[in-house]
Design a protein around this motif. Sequence first.
Motif, mmCIF file in Angstrom:
data_model
loop_
_atom_site.group_PDB
_atom_site.id
_atom_site.type_symbol
_atom_site.label_atom_id
_atom_site.label_comp_id
_atom_site.label_asym_id
_atom_site.label_seq_id
_atom_site.Cartn_x
_atom_site.Cartn_y
_atom_site.Cartn_z
ATOM 1 N N LYS A 52 -24.758 -5.028 12.949
ATOM 2 C CA LYS A 52 -23.298 -4.982 12.947
ATOM 3 C C LYS A 52 -22.801 -4.062 11.831
ATOM 4 C CE LYS A 52 -20.603 -6.781 15.149
ATOM 5 N NZ LYS A 52 -19.923 -6.218 16.345
ATOM 6 N N MET A 53 -23.406 -4.185 10.646
ATOM 7 C CA MET A 53 -23.017 -3.321 9.526
ATOM 8 C C MET A 53 -23.301 -1.857 9.869
ATOM 9 S SD MET A 53 -21.732 -5.263 7.089
ATOM 10 C CE MET A 53 -21.942 -4.499 5.483
ATOM 11 N N ALA A 54 -24.437 -1.593 10.513
ATOM 12 C CA ALA A 54 -24.784 -0.222 10.907
ATOM 13 C C ALA A 54 -23.759 0.321 11.891
ATOM 14 C CB ALA A 54 -26.184 -0.189 11.513
ATOM 15 N N GLN A 55 -23.331 -0.507 12.813
ATOM 16 C CA GLN A 55 -22.334 -0.092 13.799
ATOM 17 C C GLN A 55 -21.002 0.242 13.121
ATOM 18 O OE1 GLN A 55 -21.137 -3.243 16.488
ATOM 19 N NE2 GLN A 55 -21.060 -1.786 18.196
ATOM 20 N N TRP A 56 -20.550 -0.631 12.240
ATOM 21 C CA TRP A 56 -19.293 -0.380 11.532
ATOM 22 C C TRP A 56 -19.388 0.870 10.664
ATOM 23 C CZ3 TRP A 56 -18.731 -6.149 9.776
ATOM 24 C CH2 TRP A 56 -18.203 -6.900 10.840
ATOM 25 N N HIS A 57 -20.541 1.024 9.997
ATOM 26 C CA HIS A 57 -20.746 2.202 9.150
ATOM 27 C C HIS A 57 -20.699 3.480 9.996
ATOM 28 C CE1 HIS A 57 -22.178 4.695 5.900
ATOM 29 N NE2 HIS A 57 -23.210 5.072 6.625
ATOM 30 N N ALA A 58 -21.333 3.452 11.173
ATOM 31 C CA ALA A 58 -21.350 4.624 12.056
ATOM 32 C C ALA A 58 -19.934 5.004 12.497
ATOM 33 C CB ALA A 58 -22.230 4.344 13.271
ATOM 34 N N HIS A 59 -19.049 4.032 12.595
ATOM 35 C CA HIS A 59 -17.657 4.294 12.982
ATOM 36 C C HIS A 59 -16.787 4.672 11.791
ATOM 37 C CE1 HIS A 59 -18.153 3.341 17.163
ATOM 38 N NE2 HIS A 59 -18.641 2.144 16.894
ATOM 39 N N GLY A 60 -17.392 4.741 10.595
ATOM 40 C CA GLY A 60 -16.668 5.192 9.414
ATOM 41 C C GLY A 60 -15.777 4.153 8.762
ATOM 42 N N TYR A 61 -16.063 2.874 8.996
ATOM 43 C CA TYR A 61 -15.213 1.807 8.455
ATOM 44 C C TYR A 61 -15.430 1.542 6.971
ATOM 45 C CZ TYR A 61 -14.253 0.574 13.355
ATOM 46 O OH TYR A 61 -13.881 0.590 14.668
ATOM 47 N N PHE A 62 -16.540 1.997 6.412
ATOM 48 C CA PHE A 62 -16.871 1.659 5.032
ATOM 49 C C PHE A 62 -16.712 2.850 4.097
ATOM 50 C CE2 PHE A 62 -20.100 -1.449 7.011
ATOM 51 C CZ PHE A 62 -19.142 -2.445 7.124
ATOM 52 N N ALA A 63 -15.977 2.657 3.023
ATOM 53 C CA ALA A 63 -15.909 3.661 1.963
ATOM 54 C C ALA A 63 -17.233 3.674 1.215
ATOM 55 C CB ALA A 63 -14.764 3.324 1.006
ATOM 56 N N LYS A 64 -17.561 4.800 0.619
ATOM 57 C CA LYS A 64 -18.848 4.905 -0.071
ATOM 58 C C LYS A 64 -18.962 3.951 -1.254
ATOM 59 C CE LYS A 64 -18.267 8.576 -3.440
ATOM 60 N NZ LYS A 64 -18.833 9.829 -3.911
ATOM 61 N N ASP A 65 -17.833 3.545 -1.819
ATOM 62 C CA ASP A 65 -17.878 2.635 -2.976
ATOM 63 C C ASP A 65 -17.579 1.183 -2.597
ATOM 64 O OD1 ASP A 65 -15.239 3.142 -2.374
ATOM 65 O OD2 ASP A 65 -14.603 3.389 -4.453
ATOM 66 N N LEU A 66 -17.622 0.859 -1.294
ATOM 67 C CA LEU A 66 -17.418 -0.525 -0.861
ATOM 68 C C LEU A 66 -18.455 -1.422 -1.533
ATOM 69 C CD1 LEU A 66 -15.956 -2.487 1.196
ATOM 70 C CD2 LEU A 66 -17.984 -2.119 2.633
ATOM 71 N N PRO A 67 -18.037 -2.497 -2.212
ATOM 72 C CA PRO A 67 -19.010 -3.415 -2.820
ATOM 73 C C PRO A 67 -19.740 -4.211 -1.737
ATOM 74 C CG PRO A 67 -16.828 -3.655 -3.820
ATOM 75 C CD PRO A 67 -16.663 -2.841 -2.574
ATOM 76 N N VAL A 68 -21.056 -4.079 -1.699
ATOM 77 C CA VAL A 68 -21.887 -4.780 -0.723
ATOM 78 C C VAL A 68 -23.070 -5.434 -1.433
ATOM 79 C CG1 VAL A 68 -21.273 -3.253 1.207
ATOM 80 C CG2 VAL A 68 -23.277 -2.736 -0.186
ATOM 81 N N ARG A 69 -23.652 -6.398 -0.753
ATOM 82 C CA ARG A 69 -24.899 -6.993 -1.237
ATOM 83 C C ARG A 69 -25.638 -7.590 -0.053
ATOM 84 N NH1 ARG A 69 -25.499 -12.483 -1.743
ATOM 85 N NH2 ARG A 69 -23.626 -13.765 -1.569
ATOM 86 N N ILE A 70 -26.956 -7.640 -0.174
ATOM 87 C CA ILE A 70 -27.735 -8.393 0.807
ATOM 88 C C ILE A 70 -27.796 -9.836 0.327
ATOM 89 C CG2 ILE A 70 -29.063 -6.422 1.673
ATOM 90 C CD1 ILE A 70 -31.422 -7.366 -0.070
ATOM 91 N N LYS A 71 -28.193 -10.704 1.208
ATOM 92 C CA LYS A 71 -28.208 -12.137 0.902
ATOM 93 C C LYS A 71 -29.050 -12.460 -0.329
ATOM 94 C CE LYS A 71 -28.398 -16.443 3.452
ATOM 95 N NZ LYS A 71 -28.666 -17.049 4.764
ATOM 96 N N ALA A 72 -30.107 -11.710 -0.553
ATOM 97 C CA ALA A 72 -31.015 -11.985 -1.685
ATOM 98 C C ALA A 72 -30.433 -11.585 -3.034
ATOM 99 C CB ALA A 72 -32.342 -11.262 -1.473
ATOM 100 N N TYR A 73 -29.399 -10.740 -3.032
ATOM 101 C CA TYR A 73 -28.838 -10.259 -4.300
ATOM 102 C C TYR A 73 -27.854 -11.268 -4.879
ATOM 103 C CZ TYR A 73 -30.379 -5.455 -3.158
ATOM 104 O OH TYR A 73 -31.095 -4.329 -2.858
ATOM 105 N N LYS A 74 -27.739 -11.234 -6.180
ATOM 106 C CA LYS A 74 -26.771 -12.067 -6.894
ATOM 107 C C LYS A 74 -25.455 -11.327 -7.119
ATOM 108 C CE LYS A 74 -29.794 -15.342 -7.500
ATOM 109 N NZ LYS A 74 -29.885 -16.312 -6.442
ATOM 110 N N HIS A 75 -25.481 -9.988 -7.075
ATOM 111 C CA HIS A 75 -24.312 -9.172 -7.406
ATOM 112 C C HIS A 75 -24.002 -8.183 -6.289
ATOM 113 C CE1 HIS A 75 -24.490 -10.723 -11.502
ATOM 114 N NE2 HIS A 75 -25.792 -10.524 -11.456
ATOM 115 N N PHE A 76 -22.786 -7.666 -6.304
ATOM 116 C CA PHE A 76 -22.361 -6.619 -5.379
ATOM 117 C C PHE A 76 -22.584 -5.249 -6.028
ATOM 118 C CE2 PHE A 76 -20.158 -10.240 -3.685
ATOM 119 C CZ PHE A 76 -20.096 -10.006 -2.317
ATOM 120 N N TYR A 77 -22.841 -4.240 -5.177
ATOM 121 C CA TYR A 77 -23.080 -2.873 -5.634
ATOM 122 C C TYR A 77 -22.350 -1.914 -4.702
ATOM 123 C CZ TYR A 77 -26.698 -5.293 -8.154
ATOM 124 O OH TYR A 77 -27.349 -6.173 -8.970
ATOM 125 N N PRO A 78 -21.912 -0.763 -5.217
ATOM 126 C CA PRO A 78 -21.290 0.227 -4.329
ATOM 127 C C PRO A 78 -22.278 0.637 -3.228
ATOM 128 C CG PRO A 78 -20.985 0.829 -6.629
ATOM 129 C CD PRO A 78 -21.957 -0.321 -6.604
#
Length: 126
Positions: A52-78
């Motif tokens: 789903k994230m790949a699909q949204w990214h392909a459509h240009g919905y995410f800015a390059k500095d959008l804070p994201v994290r995978i479930k295993a991470y404790k913090h968000f990163y651009p």
Amino acid sequence: QEVARQQQLVQQQRLAAVATAQAILSSTPVESLEWFYRTPEGAVQGPFANAKMAQWHAHGYFAKDLPVRIKAYKHFYPLHSLFGVNFQMLAFQQLPVHPQQEVDILVAAMPAPPKPAQAHVQQMAL
């Protein structure tokens, strides 16, 4: 000489712990990752499947500095920091480059190896 040997042992243990942490973070196949993102208002959204994230990214919905994290991470990163300079092409297509901070968190949570003096005593007992 003994101090230098102990320092070398500690360094080897640290490198082994970092390698173990990297392996743990990389053990989930990319298609199984679950992602969270933080909106500009600060609301956390997710978890979302990698596809789903790949699909949204392909459509240009995410800015390059959008804070994201995978479930295993404790913090968000651009977003761009997890996929390098080719993040537009690579984001959600491969595993992220795991931030050192997340590796350090895992290393800190690992059981402490025996102290060098204890390791020497244990070897003598064998």
